[in-house]
Design a protein around this motif. Structure first.
Motif, PDB file in Angstrom:
ATOM      1  N   ASP A   1      -6.994   9.158  -4.009  1.00 53.47           N
ATOM      2  CA  ASP A   1      -5.959   8.129  -4.126  1.00 53.47           C
ATOM      3  C   ASP A   1      -6.400   6.819  -3.477  1.00 53.47           C
ATOM      4  OD1 ASP A   1      -4.257   9.846  -5.495  1.00 53.47           O
ATOM      5  OD2 ASP A   1      -3.204  10.471  -3.672  1.00 53.47           O
ATOM      6  N   VAL A   2      -7.095   6.915  -2.350  1.00 55.88           N
ATOM      7  CA  VAL A   2      -7.627   5.722  -1.675  1.00 55.88           C
ATOM      8  C   VAL A   2      -8.619   5.027  -2.596  1.00 55.88           C
ATOM      9  CG1 VAL A   2      -9.019   4.889   0.264  1.00 55.88           C
ATOM     10  CG2 VAL A   2      -7.300   6.658   0.642  1.00 55.88           C
ATOM     11  N   ARG A   3      -9.534   5.811  -3.159  1.00 51.29           N
ATOM     12  CA  ARG A   3     -10.546   5.227  -4.054  1.00 51.29           C
ATOM     13  C   ARG A   3      -9.911   4.598  -5.284  1.00 51.29           C
ATOM     14  NH1 ARG A   3     -14.605  10.129  -2.958  1.00 51.29           N
ATOM     15  NH2 ARG A   3     -15.747   9.141  -1.247  1.00 51.29           N
ATOM     16  N   LYS A   4      -8.893   5.227  -5.813  1.00 51.09           N
ATOM     17  CA  LYS A   4      -8.210   4.679  -6.980  1.00 51.09           C
ATOM     18  C   LYS A   4      -7.534   3.354  -6.624  1.00 51.09           C
ATOM     19  CE  LYS A   4      -4.783   5.749 -10.505  1.00 51.09           C
ATOM     20  NZ  LYS A   4      -3.760   6.703 -10.941  1.00 51.09           N
ATOM     21  N   TRP A   5      -6.866   3.304  -5.456  1.00 50.36           N
ATOM     22  CA  TRP A   5      -6.151   2.093  -5.026  1.00 50.36           C
ATOM     23  C   TRP A   5      -7.099   0.922  -4.805  1.00 50.36           C
ATOM     24  CZ3 TRP A   5      -1.294   0.518  -4.998  1.00 50.36           C
ATOM     25  CH2 TRP A   5      -0.961  -0.608  -4.236  1.00 50.36           C
ATOM     26  N   PHE A   6      -8.234   1.178  -4.108  1.00 53.99           N
ATOM     27  CA  PHE A   6      -9.151   0.097  -3.740  1.00 53.99           C
ATOM     28  C   PHE A   6     -10.290  -0.093  -4.738  1.00 53.99           C
ATOM     29  CE2 PHE A   6      -7.255   1.186   0.372  1.00 53.99           C
ATOM     30  CZ  PHE A   6      -6.764  -0.058   0.704  1.00 53.99           C
TER      31      PHE A   6
ATOM     32  N   TRP B   1       0.835  -1.205   0.000  1.00 48.51           N
ATOM     33  CA  TRP B   1       0.000   0.000   0.000  1.00 48.51           C
ATOM     34  C   TRP B   1       0.869   1.254   0.000  1.00 48.51           C
ATOM     35  CZ3 TRP B   1      -4.554  -0.633   3.992  1.00 48.51           C
ATOM     36  CH2 TRP B   1      -5.279  -1.785   3.681  1.00 48.51           C
ATOM     37  N   PRO B   2       0.537   2.243  -0.790  1.00 51.16           N
ATOM     38  CA  PRO B   2       1.309   3.491  -0.826  1.00 51.16           C
ATOM     39  C   PRO B   2       0.913   4.406   0.336  1.00 51.16           C
ATOM     40  CG  PRO B   2      -0.463   3.583  -2.426  1.00 51.16           C
ATOM     41  CD  PRO B   2      -0.509   2.205  -1.805  1.00 51.16           C
TER      42      PRO B   2
END
Length: 173
Positions: free
Chosen positions: A162-167, A153-154
């Motif tokens: 960014d959270v939404r993009k990652w998950f 995780w970054p």
């Protein structure tokens, strides 16, 4: 109506349980109703069960448990965050809330917890509903997979975007 009930888990960890019921009159009638304990997955919390719990509350005493480290439950820095701790916490919740024998409905990590609880304390578990559980979840390789994933995780995330993009956009927040 949702009512929070604090439960004491393993090692004195404070756990938040959520009882789902309609008006207080219905809650009183549900006191003798069969218990259902709802256990969320690794990235979840009890509120993820709200639509299901409201439906179940028509005929059952439906309780969602924020497992240790999740939702409104305590997040002890030194844990323990072990399979035994999660199982013992669920056991304590059932006993303290007078839910047993209970139907446990678990998703992923919660399903594994319910499965292990049923093996440990069959007197407390009337039935078990398993949703999306890996059969190999107990193995060391599985544990390494999770550790590697968390390490990737970054952190910290710079923005909510960014959270939404990652998950991914589709999951519940």
């Amino acid at each position: 109506m949702v009512r929070r009930i604090d439960v004491t888990g393993t090692d004195g960890v404070r756990l938040a349980a959520w009882e789902f019921a309609d008006p207080p009159k219905e809650r009183a009638e549900a006191a003798g109703a069969p218990g259902v304990l709802l256990l969320h997955g690794l990235m979840g919390r009890a509120s993820h069960w709200a639509p299901t719990a409201r439906w179940l509350a028509e005929r059952h005493r439906a309780v969602g448990l924020d497992q240790r480290g999740h939702g409104r439950s305590e997040k002890p820095s030194d844990g323990p965050y072990t399979r035994d701790a999660y199982v013992s916490d669920a056991e304590a919740a059932i006993e303290q809330l007078g839910l047993g024998p209970v139907t446990v409905v678990g998703h992923a990590m919660g399903a594994l917890t319910g499965w292990q609880l049923a093996a440990k304390r069959p007197d407390l578990v009337r039935a078990l509903v398993v949703c999306d559980m890996r059969a190999s979840a107990l193995g060391a390789a599985s544990q390494r997979e999770w550790s590697d994933w968390f390490a990737s995780w970054p952190l910290p995330f710079a923005t909510l975007a960014d959270v939404r993009k990652w998950f991914g956009e589709g999951g519940e927040g």
